[in-house]
Design a protein around this motif. Structure first.
Motif, PDB file in Angstrom:
ATOM      1  N   ILE A 162     -16.569   6.794   7.592  1.00 39.21           N
ATOM      2  CA  ILE A 162     -15.269   6.748   8.269  1.00 39.21           C
ATOM      3  C   ILE A 162     -14.128   6.927   7.284  1.00 39.21           C
ATOM      4  N   THR A 163     -14.371   6.629   5.987  1.00 37.64           N
ATOM      5  CA  THR A 163     -13.298   6.823   5.012  1.00 37.64           C
ATOM      6  C   THR A 163     -13.018   8.295   4.765  1.00 37.64           C
ATOM      7  N   ASP A 164     -13.931   9.176   5.209  1.00 38.72           N
ATOM      8  CA  ASP A 164     -13.693  10.615   5.103  1.00 38.72           C
ATOM      9  C   ASP A 164     -12.870  11.138   6.276  1.00 38.72           C
ATOM     10  N   ASP A 165     -12.731  10.325   7.320  1.00 38.58           N
ATOM     11  CA  ASP A 165     -12.049  10.758   8.534  1.00 38.58           C
ATOM     12  C   ASP A 165     -10.537  10.731   8.319  1.00 38.58           C
ATOM     13  N   SER A 166      -9.874  11.825   8.674  1.00 34.23           N
ATOM     14  CA  SER A 166      -8.418  11.900   8.499  1.00 34.23           C
ATOM     15  C   SER A 166      -7.683  10.881   9.356  1.00 34.23           C
ATOM     16  N   THR A 206      -6.266   2.160  14.623  1.00 34.55           N
ATOM     17  CA  THR A 206      -7.430   3.020  14.782  1.00 34.55           C
ATOM     18  C   THR A 206      -8.652   2.126  14.952  1.00 34.55           C
ATOM     19  N   VAL A 207      -9.386   2.351  16.035  1.00 39.45           N
ATOM     20  CA  VAL A 207     -10.575   1.550  16.319  1.00 39.45           C
ATOM     21  C   VAL A 207     -11.813   2.370  15.983  1.00 39.45           C
ATOM     22  N   CYS A 208     -12.707   1.794  15.199  1.00 41.07           N
ATOM     23  CA  CYS A 208     -13.982   2.436  14.871  1.00 41.07           C
ATOM     24  C   CYS A 208     -15.100   1.616  15.496  1.00 41.07           C
ATOM     25  N   ALA A 209     -15.763   2.175  16.510  1.00 44.67           N
ATOM     26  CA  ALA A 209     -16.828   1.449  17.210  1.00 44.67           C
ATOM     27  C   ALA A 209     -17.701   2.449  17.943  1.00 44.67           C
ATOM     28  N   SER A 210     -18.882   2.019  18.311  1.00 43.43           N
ATOM     29  CA  SER A 210     -19.729   2.859  19.149  1.00 43.43           C
ATOM     30  C   SER A 210     -19.154   2.858  20.559  1.00 43.43           C
ATOM     31  N   MET A 255       0.817  -1.215   0.000  1.00 39.74           N
ATOM     32  CA  MET A 255       0.000   0.000   0.000  1.00 39.74           C
ATOM     33  C   MET A 255       0.852   1.266   0.000  1.00 39.74           C
ATOM     34  N   ALA A 256       2.165   1.103  -0.175  1.00 36.18           N
ATOM     35  CA  ALA A 256       3.100   2.233  -0.252  1.00 36.18           C
ATOM     36  C   ALA A 256       3.117   3.051   1.033  1.00 36.18           C
ATOM     37  N   ARG A 257       3.070   2.368   2.185  1.00 32.94           N
ATOM     38  CA  ARG A 257       3.128   3.035   3.491  1.00 32.94           C
ATOM     39  C   ARG A 257       4.538   2.907   4.064  1.00 32.94           C
ATOM     40  N   ASP A 258       4.866   3.806   4.975  1.00 33.67           N
ATOM     41  CA  ASP A 258       6.133   3.688   5.680  1.00 33.67           C
ATOM     42  C   ASP A 258       5.933   3.185   7.104  1.00 33.67           C
ATOM     43  N   ARG A 259       4.665   2.838   7.461  1.00 34.54           N
ATOM     44  CA  ARG A 259       4.383   2.265   8.765  1.00 34.54           C
ATOM     45  C   ARG A 259       3.106   1.434   8.662  1.00 34.54           C
ATOM     46  N   VAL A 260       2.931   0.531   9.586  1.00 33.10           N
ATOM     47  CA  VAL A 260       1.717  -0.275   9.643  1.00 33.10           C
ATOM     48  C   VAL A 260       0.611   0.554  10.287  1.00 33.10           C
ATOM     49  N   HIS A 261      -0.548   0.589   9.642  1.00 26.61           N
ATOM     50  CA  HIS A 261      -1.718   1.257  10.201  1.00 26.61           C
ATOM     51  C   HIS A 261      -2.922   0.356   9.983  1.00 26.61           C
ATOM     52  N   ILE A 262      -3.408  -0.232  11.061  1.00 27.32           N
ATOM     53  CA  ILE A 262      -4.543  -1.143  11.013  1.00 27.32           C
ATOM     54  C   ILE A 262      -5.779  -0.417  11.528  1.00 27.32           C
ATOM     55  N   VAL A 263      -6.851  -0.445  10.753  1.00 29.81           N
ATOM     56  CA  VAL A 263      -8.130   0.111  11.190  1.00 29.81           C
ATOM     57  C   VAL A 263      -9.036  -1.056  11.564  1.00 29.81           C
ATOM     58  N   ILE A 264      -9.431  -1.120  12.834  1.00 29.32           N
ATOM     59  CA  ILE A 264     -10.295  -2.185  13.333  1.00 29.32           C
ATOM     60  C   ILE A 264     -11.715  -1.648  13.440  1.00 29.32           C
ATOM     61  N   VAL A 265     -12.658  -2.301  12.797  1.00 27.34           N
ATOM     62  CA  VAL A 265     -14.065  -1.906  12.853  1.00 27.34           C
ATOM     63  C   VAL A 265     -14.777  -2.873  13.796  1.00 27.34           C
ATOM     64  N   GLY A 266     -15.225  -2.366  14.941  1.00 23.91           N
ATOM     65  CA  GLY A 266     -15.880  -3.202  15.929  1.00 23.91           C
ATOM     66  C   GLY A 266     -15.153  -3.144  17.265  1.00 23.91           C
ATOM     67  N   ALA A 267     -15.889  -3.453  18.335  1.00 30.01           N
ATOM     68  CA  ALA A 267     -15.312  -3.441  19.681  1.00 30.01           C
ATOM     69  C   ALA A 267     -15.620  -4.759  20.380  1.00 30.01           C
ATOM     70  N   ILE A 294      -2.705   4.167  19.562  1.00 29.24           N
ATOM     71  CA  ILE A 294      -4.136   3.876  19.444  1.00 29.24           C
ATOM     72  C   ILE A 294      -4.910   5.175  19.290  1.00 29.24           C
ATOM     73  N   THR A 295      -5.785   5.184  18.300  1.00 34.99           N
ATOM     74  CA  THR A 295      -6.748   6.285  18.159  1.00 34.99           C
ATOM     75  C   THR A 295      -8.135   5.674  17.994  1.00 34.99           C
ATOM     76  N   GLY A 296      -9.158   6.467  18.220  1.00 36.14           N
ATOM     77  CA  GLY A 296     -10.527   5.973  18.123  1.00 36.14           C
ATOM     78  C   GLY A 296     -11.381   6.852  17.242  1.00 36.14           C
ATOM     79  N   ILE A 297     -12.312   6.218  16.536  1.00 34.84           N
ATOM     80  CA  ILE A 297     -13.320   6.927  15.746  1.00 34.84           C
ATOM     81  C   ILE A 297     -14.678   6.427  16.219  1.00 34.84           C
ATOM     82  N   GLU A 298     -15.546   7.345  16.591  1.00 38.98           N
ATOM     83  CA  GLU A 298     -16.884   6.944  17.000  1.00 38.98           C
ATOM     84  C   GLU A 298     -17.640   6.419  15.769  1.00 38.98           C
TER      85      GLU A 298
END
Length: 783
Positions: free
Chosen positions: A336-340, A295-299, A257-269, A321-325
Motif C-alpha cells: 500500500i505504500t506504493d499506492d499514490s 484513506t481506508v485500506c481494507a478488504s 510531516m511537512a504537509r499542508d493538510r491532514v491525511h489519515i490512512v486507516i488500515v482496517g474496517a 474519503i478514498t479507499g484502497i483494497e
C-alpha cells in the motif's frame, strides 16, 4: 479473602496427609487396604470426633499434631465464613452513608476496568450486579467496593445502591437493558425525589450500537424530567477515537510531516476504524482550511465506505474519503505504500480485529514506510489491553523510551475511567460554551429563544449537548492555531483581530462538518425535526458578527465560566555542537545556559514554555536537562532527524562517552518528552541512509538539516551553543544559525499551514567555553 481460602485449603490437605501418615506408621499393614477407612477417620477429626485416637498407643506425632490442628482449622473456617458474610453486610451498609457517589450497574470486562479506575482514584463507588455467580464480584470486593446482588431494575435494589443520593450512574448492561434501567431510575426518582439540593442524577449508558444511541438522543420522551435525571450515551470505540484525537493531534503530526493538510490512512474496517473516521470528520478542521483526507485500506473497502456514507449522507462535506483494497496477505500489506492514494500521509491508524493483528499489521507497515521516501508517518495502533503487547510499545513517563514510530491507543485502562466517561471537565466547558452562545445570540434580533438549540443547558437535547462537547474538545486545536495553550494558571490573554477571525473561521468549518456528519442538510428554511439549517461556509455569510464575538470571548469563557486560563506559547529551540563530557560539565557553560534561559523566561513571563530539541549528543541534551530542571512545567518536544535505527548509530562518537552510555542518556531524556516525532524521510529511504558511502553520508546530513529547519521555523527563541566559526557543513550548527538569520533554504522549508508564522528573532549564542564576563544577549548578526 482469596489468600485466606487458599491457606485453609492448604491446612486441610496437610492435616489429611498427617492423619493418614500417622495411621500408616501405627499399623503399616493397613496401607493401602484400609485407605478409605483412614480417610474417613481423618475427616472425623475436622468434625471434633477424634476419640478413635485414644485406642492407639503409642500415638504417632503426626496424629498428635493432626488431632490438635484439625479442630482449629474447622473453627477458623467457620469464623472466616461468618466474618466474610459480616464484612459483606457491613460493606454494603456503607452505601447508606455515601453521598455524591457513583453507582455502577453490571460487571463485565469493560465495567471491571471502570471499577478499578474509580477505586484507584479513591472515588466513592457502589456496584449492582444481577448474577451472584459472576467471578468479578470478588475482584471488585477486594478493591473495598460494596457490591449489591440483585435485579438492577428493582426499586429495592436501586434504593439500596443510594441512587437518590448518587451523583452519577454508569450502566454496562446490554443496550435494551440500559434504556430500561434509565426509565426505571427516572420512575423511582419521580416518586422519591432527589436528595434536597442535589443536582440531577447523571446516567451514562454504554451502548454497543452508536447508531442506536444517536437515534435515542433525538427521542424526547427519554429526556423528560431533566430536573431529576440527565441521560447520555457512550461507546468504548467512540471514547478511544476521541482520546486518539486529543492525545495525538492530527494538525501537530501533519505539521511535523511537512504537509499542508491532514491525511489519515486507516488500515482496517473494524468498528474502531469507523469511529476514527467519524472523529476526524467531526474535529480534524484546522487553520489550513482544507478538509481532512482519510484513506481506508481494507478488504472489500468499497462496501465499508458505502455503508458509512449511507449512515451519514453528508459525510463527504466533512471529510474526503478514498479507499484502497487491502492486499490479500499480511506480508503484502507493504504494497500500500506504493499506492499514490497514500501520498502526503500525515499519520497511519491501524485497527485490527485484536491486539495481535493490530501489532502485526503495524510492524509490516512500519518496515514498508521506512523503505519509501516521505512515507514514515507515525503509526497509531488500536490495542485493548494495556499490558503485554501495548506495554512493549509504550513506556510510562518518565521511564526511558525507545522511539519506534509506533504508539498504542484505546486501551481499556486508558478510556474506561471517570475522566473519560463522566468527564465533568468536558461537560463544564461544553456548558460554558453553550451559555456563552445563548448570551451572544440574545443580542441579535433574529435570535429565537424557543428554538431547540437555544434551550438552557438543563433542557438542551442530548444531540445538541454532543455538539457542544465536540466544540469543547476542539478548543485546543483552535488555541494551537493562534499560538496559545489552555493553562491552569489564571493568565489573561486577549486575541488580536486576525486571531479572532481565524478562530471564528475554524470553528465555523468544524460546526458545519459536525452538522453534516450528524445528518443535517443545508437550507435557509430551518427545521430542527427535518435537520435543515444554514450550512453556508464563512466566506458566504454577510453577517459574521456572532461568530467573531464568540471567538473573541473565548478567554473570558474559560476564565470566568470554567476556571481556566489561556497562555501564549513560547517555543525555545536548541542547536549546538557535539562535545565531550568534560566540556559539558564545565560550570561556566552550565551557568551561561542558565542565564540565557532565565533571560528568555523573564522576557516571556506570561508564556507556557516548550523546549524543542532533537537530543543529539552534546548541546541539545545539555540544554534539555537544564531546562527541565529550571523552567516550571516546561514541555520537551523532540523532532528526530532520523529513524532511531540510524540515529543511534551516531551516538557515542565522542571518546568521552561510549555508544551504550549515549543511548542510555538519550532514552532517559526522551522518556521525559511530552511529544516526539520522526522527521519525514524526505531525502532517502532507510536502506539508503544505512549506506556508509558519500551518498549515504550526504543524505543523513540532509535529514539533520531538515530537523534543524523544523527547529528554526517553529521556535520563538533559539539557543545556539556555537563557536562562531562559519561552515558549509550541511545540517551543522552554523547552517541552522545562518537560516535563523536569512531564512531556511527552499528544499528544507516546512509549510506554514497550521500554526502562526513565527517571525525569527536573533538567536542567543553561547560559546562552548564561555568567558567569565559572558552576558546573555541576542546575536548582533542581522538578516
Amino acid at each position: 479473602m482469596g489468600n485466606r481460602t487458599n491457606l485453609i485449603i492448604t491446612a486441610f490437605v496437610v492435616v489429611l496427609l498427617l492423619t493418614i501418615l500417622g495411621q500408616v506408621r501405627a499399623d503399616p499393614a493397613s496401607f493401602p487396604n484400609e485407605l478409605f477407612t483412614q480417610l474417613y477417620r481423618a475427616v472425623q477429626l475436622f468434625g471434633l470426633e477424634g476419640d478413635w485416637t485414644f485406642d492407639m498407643s503409642p500415638l504417632p506425632w503426626e496424629l498428635q499434631v493432626a488431632r490438635i490442628v484439625a479442630p482449629m482449622v474447622t473453627v477458623i473456617s467457620v469464623m472466616l465464613v461468618l466474618a466474610r458474610d459480616a464484612w459483606i453486610t457491613l460493606s454494603n451498609q456503607r452505601v447508606r452513608l455515601m453521598r455524591e457517589h457513583i453507582v455502577l450497574v453490571g460487571l463485565d470486562e469493560l465495567s471491571w476496568h471502570f471499577a478499578r479506575a474509580c477505586a484507584d482514584s479513591a472515588l466513592p463507588l457502589a456496584v449492582i450486579e444481577s448474577d451472584a455467580g459472576n467471578p468479578r464480584i470478588e475482584r471488585v470486593r477486594r478493591l473495598n467496593v460494596p457490591v449489591i446482588i440483585g435485579d438492577p431494575m428493582s426499586t429495592t435494589i436501586l434504593r439500596r445502591s443510594g441512587v437518590r443520593r448518587a451523583a452519577n450512574l454508569v450502566a454496562f448492561m446490554n443496550d435494551a437493558a440500559n434504556v430500561e434501567l434509565t426509565v426505571s431510575v427516572k420512575t423511582l426518582l419521580e416518586h422519591t425525589g432527589r436528595l434536597s439540593g442535589a443536582a440531577p442524577l447523571r446516567i451514562h449508558c454504554h451502548m454497543t450500537d452508536p447508531s442506536l444511541a444517536h437515534g435515542l438522543e433525538d427521542y424526547p420522551k427519554l429526556f423528560l424530567g431533566r430536573d431529576l435525571v440527565e441521560t447520555s450515551f457512550f461507546n468504548a470505540d467512540e471514547l478511544a477515537a476521541r482520546k486518539l484525537s486529543l492525545d495525538h493531534p492530527s494538525d501537530v503530526y501533519a505539521d511535523a510531516m511537512a504537509r499542508d493538510r491532514v491525511h489519515i490512512v486507516i488500515v482496517g474496517a473494524t468498528r474502531m476504524a469507523r469511529q476514527v473516521l467519524l472523529q476526524a470528520a467531526n474535529t480534524a478542521h484546522f487553520a489550513s482550511q482544507n478538509l481532512p483526507r482519510v484513506t481506508v485500506c481494507a478488504s472489500d473497502v468499497q462496501r465499508f465506505v458505502d455503508a458509512l456514507c449511507a449512515d451519514h449522507p453528508g459525510l463527504s462535506h466533512a471529510v474526503e474519503i478514498t479507499g484502497i483494497e487491502a492486499p490479500p496477505t499480511l506480508q503484502t500489506l507493504r504494497r500500500i505504500t506504493d499506492d499514490s492514494a497514500i501520498a502526503g500521509v500525515s499519520q497511519f491508524v491501524v485497527c485490527g480485529k485484536d491486539d495481535a493483528e493490530s501489532l502485526a499489521k503495524a510492524l509490516v507497515l512500519r518496515r514498508a514506510t521506512l523503505l519509501q521516501r516521505d512515507a514514515n508517518a507515525p503509526i497509531l495502533l488500536h490495542m485493548r489491553t494495556s499490558g503485554g503487547l501495548a506495554r512493549m510499545l509504550e513506556s510510562v513517563e518518565p521511564d526511558p523510551e525507545t522511539p519506534d514510530g509506533l504508539a498504542a491507543f484505546g486501551t481499556l485502562d486508558e478510556i474506561l475511567n471517570e475522566e473519560t466517561i463522566i468527564n465533568a471537565r468536558q461537560d463544564d466547558l461544553a456548558r460554558a460554551l453553550h451559555e456563552n452562545y445563548l448570551d451572544e445570540g440574545a443580542r441579535h434580533a433574529d435570535f429565537a429563544p424557543d428554538a431547540p438549540s437555544h434551550m438552557p443547558w438543563r433542557n438542551l437535547a442530548e444531540g445538541y449537548r454532543r455538539d457542544n462537547r465536540h466544540e469543547a474538545d476542539h478548543l485546543d486545536s483552535k488555541l494551537r492555531a493562534v499560538g496559545c495553550v489552555e493553562s491552569d494558571v489564571d493568565a489573561v490573554t486577549t486575541f488580536e483581530p486576525d486571531e479572532i477571525e481565524l478562530i471564528a473561521r475554524i470553528e465555523k468549518n468544524r460546526f458545519i462538518a459536525s452538522r453534516y456528519v450528524a445528518g443535517w442538510r443545508h437550507g435557509l428554511a430551518r427545521s430542527a425535526f427535518g435537520k435543515v439549517t444554514d450550512l453556508r461556509p464563512p466566506e458566504a455569510l454577510a453577517d459574521r458578527s456572532y461568530d467573531l464575538a464568540s471567538a473573541a470571548s473565548t478567554p473570558q469563557i474559560l476564565r470566568h465560566r470554567a476556571g481556566r486560563g489561556i497562555r501564549r506559547r513560547c517555543v525555545i529551540g536548541v542547536t549546538g555542537h557535539r562535545m565531550g563530557r568534560a566540556l559539558q560539565q564545565r560550570a561556566s557553560l552550565t551557568k551561561a545556559i542558565e542565564d540565557v534561559l532565565d533571560a528568555i523566561v523573564a522576557e516571556h513571563s506570561d508564556a507556557a514554555f516548550t523546549l524543542l530539541s532533537p537530543l543529539a549528543e552534546g548541546a541539545d541534551r545539555l540544554v534539555a536537562r537544564i531546562a527541565l530542571e529550571r523552567i516550571p512545567q516546561v514541555r520537551l518536544e523532540v523532532p528526530l532527524p532520523l529513524p532511531y535505527e540510524i540515529y543511534a548509530r551516531d551516538f557515542g562518537s565522542h571518546e568521552s562517552m561510549s555508544r551504550g552510555e549515549s543511548i542510555e542518556e538519550f532514552q532517559a531524556l526522551l522518556g521525559r518528552a511530552s511529544f516526539y516525532v520522526e522527521m519525514p524521510l524526505k531525502f532517502a529511504t532507510l536502506a539508503e541512509l544505512e549506506q556508509t558511502d558519500p551518498d549515504g553520508q550526504q543524505q543523513r546530513a540532509q535529514q539533520y538539516a531538515l530537523a534543524g529547519a523544523y527547529v528554526t521555523q517553529r521556535s520563538h527563541e533559539l539557543i545556539a551553543v556555537w563557536d562562531g566559526i562559519a561552515s558549509n557543513l550541511i545540517g551543522g550548527t552554523a547552517q541552522v544559525v545562518s537560516w535563523r538569520q536569512a531564512g531556511v533554504a527552499a528544499p528544507y522549508q516546512f509549510p506554514e499551514a497550521f500554526f502562526p508564522v513565527i517571525v525569527p528573532r536573533a538567536p542567543f549564542i553561547v560559546p562552548p567555553d564561555p568567558p567569565p564576563d559572558f552576558v546573555a544577549r541576542r546575536s548582533t548578526l542581522q538578516r
